[in-house]
Design a protein around this motif. Sequence first.
Motif, PDB file in Angstrom:
ATOM      1  N   THR A  52       0.868  -1.171   0.000  1.00 24.00           N
ATOM      2  CA  THR A  52       0.000   0.000   0.000  1.00 24.00           C
ATOM      3  C   THR A  52       0.905   1.221   0.000  1.00 24.00           C
ATOM      4  O   THR A  52       1.768   1.365   0.872  1.00 24.00           O
ATOM      5  N   GLU A  98      -3.419   3.119  -5.150  1.00 22.27           N
ATOM      6  CA  GLU A  98      -3.220   2.646  -3.784  1.00 22.27           C
ATOM      7  C   GLU A  98      -2.084   1.633  -3.636  1.00 22.27           C
ATOM      8  O   GLU A  98      -1.421   1.591  -2.602  1.00 22.27           O
ATOM      9  N   LEU A 105      -4.613  -0.470   3.719  1.00 19.38           N
ATOM     10  CA  LEU A 105      -5.305   0.704   3.180  1.00 19.38           C
ATOM     11  C   LEU A 105      -6.417   1.162   4.124  1.00 19.38           C
ATOM     12  O   LEU A 105      -6.534   2.360   4.413  1.00 19.38           O
TER      13      LEU A 105
END
Length: 180
Positions: free
Chosen positions: A16, A24, A86
């Motif tokens: 991430t 992302e 995330l």
Amino acid sequence: MLTIGDSFPEFSKLATVSLEKGKEFETVTHEDHKKDGKWMVMFWYPKDFTFVCPTEIAEFNSQYPEFRDRDTVLYAASTDSEFVHLAWRKDHDDLRGLRFPMIADTSKSLAESLGILEKEEKVAYRATFIVDPDGIIRWVSVNDLNVGRNVEEVLRTLDALQTDELCPCNWTKGEDTLSA
């Protein structure tokens, strides 16, 4: 556990890297830091959405310019997935602005190769590896699950290793090294 003088294991892992939609995730590998002759610091933590871990990650982030100034690539890593990383970054105020990748070792293969998996829960210990531009481990530090590490000590040790000289106890950057 792998130790000083061992080659850091080969890896290619999803990480991430951003909160920006569509950006992302990226793949990071054991070769990335070598491309520009940089050092690598990879610090492992047990789990996302815990208590000690974000204090460490936030402190590494606040010290990120210090690592960058030392030509060092910084990685956080755990056995959680990139999606959990995330979600945690979005949820935790101190993690939204991270400037380094959070590696997802969901297969636990890298943690296992390093020898840092806790036996019962199969999560990574709080291990920190300093790796030179040739991929050789030059420093390892491992803490028990409930004890956070000292980021200043990681920087001090990195400084000492980068001198390639003899550094006495409590040596800090700018002080004299020893002559043999």
